[in-house]
Design a protein around this motif. Structure first.
Motif, PDB file in Angstrom:
ATOM      1  N   THR A  53       0.862  -1.184   0.000  1.00  0.00           N
ATOM      2  CA  THR A  53       0.000   0.000   0.000  1.00  0.00           C
ATOM      3  C   THR A  53       0.899   1.235   0.000  1.00  0.00           C
ATOM      4  O   THR A  53       2.103   1.150   0.255  1.00  0.00           O
ATOM      5  N   LEU A  54       0.277   2.395  -0.229  1.00  0.00           N
ATOM      6  CA  LEU A  54       1.022   3.654  -0.239  1.00  0.00           C
ATOM      7  C   LEU A  54       1.023   4.345   1.124  1.00  0.00           C
ATOM      8  O   LEU A  54       1.513   5.465   1.242  1.00  0.00           O
TER       9      LEU A  54
ATOM     10  N   ALA B  40       2.712   8.777   4.566  1.00  0.00           N
ATOM     11  CA  ALA B  40       3.015   9.272   5.903  1.00  0.00           C
ATOM     12  C   ALA B  40       4.317  10.068   5.962  1.00  0.00           C
ATOM     13  O   ALA B  40       4.570  10.771   6.952  1.00  0.00           O
ATOM     14  N   LEU B  41       5.155   9.995   4.921  1.00  0.00           N
ATOM     15  CA  LEU B  41       6.402  10.766   4.895  1.00  0.00           C
ATOM     16  C   LEU B  41       6.146  12.261   4.765  1.00  0.00           C
ATOM     17  O   LEU B  41       7.021  13.068   5.078  1.00  0.00           O
TER      18      LEU B  41
ATOM     19  N   SER C 227      -2.849  11.826   4.565  1.00  0.00           N
ATOM     20  CA  SER C 227      -1.460  11.357   4.670  1.00  0.00           C
ATOM     21  C   SER C 227      -0.921  11.557   6.083  1.00  0.00           C
ATOM     22  O   SER C 227      -0.493  10.612   6.733  1.00  0.00           O
ATOM     23  N   LYS C 228      -0.975  12.775   6.565  1.00  0.00           N
ATOM     24  CA  LYS C 228      -0.391  13.127   7.862  1.00  0.00           C
ATOM     25  C   LYS C 228      -1.429  12.972   8.964  1.00  0.00           C
ATOM     26  O   LYS C 228      -2.503  13.564   8.900  1.00  0.00           O
TER      27      LYS C 228
ATOM     28  N   ALA D 174      -4.394  22.108   7.019  1.00  0.00           N
ATOM     29  CA  ALA D 174      -5.117  20.921   6.556  1.00  0.00           C
ATOM     30  C   ALA D 174      -4.609  20.387   5.224  1.00  0.00           C
ATOM     31  O   ALA D 174      -4.551  19.171   5.011  1.00  0.00           O
ATOM     32  N   GLU D 175      -4.237  21.275   4.323  1.00  0.00           N
ATOM     33  CA  GLU D 175      -3.794  20.809   3.008  1.00  0.00           C
ATOM     34  C   GLU D 175      -2.563  19.924   3.111  1.00  0.00           C
ATOM     35  O   GLU D 175      -2.384  18.999   2.313  1.00  0.00           O
ATOM     36  N   ASP D 176      -1.702  20.188   4.077  1.00  0.00           N
ATOM     37  CA  ASP D 176      -0.500  19.371   4.244  1.00  0.00           C
ATOM     38  C   ASP D 176      -0.803  18.016   4.864  1.00  0.00           C
ATOM     39  O   ASP D 176       0.101  17.187   5.006  1.00  0.00           O
ATOM     40  N   HIS D 177      -2.047  17.772   5.248  1.00  0.00           N
ATOM     41  CA  HIS D 177      -2.471  16.475   5.765  1.00  0.00           C
ATOM     42  C   HIS D 177      -3.132  15.620   4.681  1.00  0.00           C
ATOM     43  O   HIS D 177      -3.598  14.518   4.962  1.00  0.00           O
TER      44      HIS D 177
END
Length: 435
Positions: A74-75, A80-81, A221-222, A235-238
């Motif tokens: 999975t990605l 998560a990086l 992701s985050k 939020a966009e960075d998540h």
């Protein structure tokens, strides 16, 4: 060598996977059934597991401690990086495939990369790209919400009082999210065959009003800690990236069950997504203002975005093909037909302290326009009374067994499209049950 197979000038001009895109997914093949990370470029998939193990990322120091993420099924680990790493990996791959690549030796001197890493998409099996822990479907398509509200409550009460103050949503079923191409069985369930009867007694039947819904969806992701909301400014960075989504809907099952707690079995039997995740950086050139500015005064402060251009100008379409028939384009819409952005959805979802995890999926809700033929569901297009005419002359009020539905979306211009590929599913008959 590899570079001569897919330089930017040889990518098909109508491909949604141009050099401007570089979407990420999970693939396998008949020769190698293990699932591995990949990117799509033109008519090919670059196996990132092979690319990484063969020195393909030798000139990208930031990813060196994390090369194992590309060999995962999975990605999630890659997502998560974080966005800064995603951005550098995407830009690096773009440089590798550009005609004037600054890293010619990466490909020129590596036989493994030349022979093994690049797979034709026609020989690839795609998979759901992330392990989805939770799936929340929002209702941010203002035109869809209004159209459906008119059908059930009339124009005076089409929208509920809360609708323009918060992103409405419900929790759906993560386990039945499937990749494009997976056949979908018509669901069985309780329906009210005669809504005017008294008393109201349901019958058990295959769904008679099976519908599709044209949506976008975002992968988280985050993560955020339990008890700590995600700020609208962060939020966009998540968010890892977006996919197209078909939220299959059993309208007659839904009509009987949804009071008082909303959809349940009418939505839990299947949700189809495109297998390639388009990163937000790839969509950045297509930012535009949604149906209302993101910083409008009616919103509480935790939902106010700094810029009004908070959604994306992505043309969307829906095509239906009946068994043995010709395809019929039934919907042309646009992703800018959303009242709320994905950062607003995420900020609202976490405002209570709800903790999100990598792989959590957020659906946008049905994306409908205001013009005839721009509605993202058959319920809206037909009003349950006026059937669509398909190319072969047959009628459709709702979907029939054998119908294949394909959602498509891509932004940009010829030769530089940023798109998702097909989001397709074919309707199979309901499974016969013996009680």
């Amino acid at each position: 060598m590899l570079l001569t197979v897919v330089p930017s000038r040889r990518i098909p001009k109508n491909s949604p996977f141009s050099l401007a895109n570089i979407p990420f997914g999970i693939i396998s093949s008949a020769k190698d059934t293990s699932r591995v990370a990949a990117i799509a470029i033109g008519d090919y998939a670059l196996n990132l597991g092979i690319f990484a193990s063969s020195g393909g990322f030798a000139q990208l120091p930031v990813i060196q401690p994390h090369l194992s993420v590309f060999s995962q099924p999975t990605l999630n680990a890659f997502a998560a990086l974080g966005r800064p790493v995603h951005r550098q990996v995407r830009q690096y791959i773009q440089n590798i495939f550009s005609a004037d690549t600054p890293f010619p030796q990466i490909l020129k001197d590596n036989a493994s990369l030349q022979k093994e890493a690049l797979w034709p998409l026609s020989e690839v099996t795609n998979h759901v790209p992330m392990q989805i822990g939770d799936y929340t479907d929002f209702y941010a398509g203002l035109n869809h919400a209004y159209n459906v509200g008119v059908l059930f409550r009339g124009p005076e009460n089409a929208l509920q009082p809360n609708y323009k103050h918060l992103p409405v949503a419900y929790h759906s079923r993560a386990s039945s999210v499937v990749a494009s191409g997976t056949p979908i069985h018509r669901p069985n369930g309780q329906i009210l065959a005669n809504p005017t009867a008294n008393p109201k007694i349901p019958t058990f039947s295959p769904c008679r009003k099976l519908d599709m819904e044209l949506e976008l969806a975002a992968f988280v992701s985050k993560p955020n800690e339990l008890g700590r909301p995600v700020s609208i400014n962060d939020a966009e960075d998540h968010i890892f990236g977006l996919v197209l989504m078909n939220d299959w809907s059993a309208r007659d099952i839904q009509a009987w069950e949804y009071i008082p707690l909303g959809p349940f079995n009418a939505k839990n039997f299947a949700t189809t997504i495109t297998p390639w995740v388009v990163l937000l950086d790839a969509l950045e050139p297509f930012r535009t203002t949604g149906l209302e500015p993101g910083d409008r005064d009616s919103l509480l402060p935790y939902l106010r975005e700094k810029r009004a251009a908070n959604v994306y100008d992505i043309p969307l379409e829906v095509e239906i093909t009946n068994a043995g028939g010709k395809p019929t384009l039934v919907t042309k819409s646009n992703a800018k037909n959303l009242l709320y952005s994905f950062p607003q959805m995420l900020a609202h979802h976490t405002i209570t302290g709800c903790n999100m995890n990598p792989g959590d999926l957020l659906g946008s809700g049905t994306i409908s326009g205001t013009e005839p033929g721009s509605q993202g569901s058959l319920l809206e297009q037909t009003n349950g009374k006026n059937p669509l005419k398909l190319a072969d002359g047959s009628d459709r009020m709702f979907l029939e067994d054998g119908d294949t539905i394909i959602l498509r979306g891509k932004a940009g211009t010829e030769g530089n499209y940023v798109g998702f590929g097909d989001c397709a599913g074919t309707i199979l008959p309901a499974i016969q049950l013996d009680f």
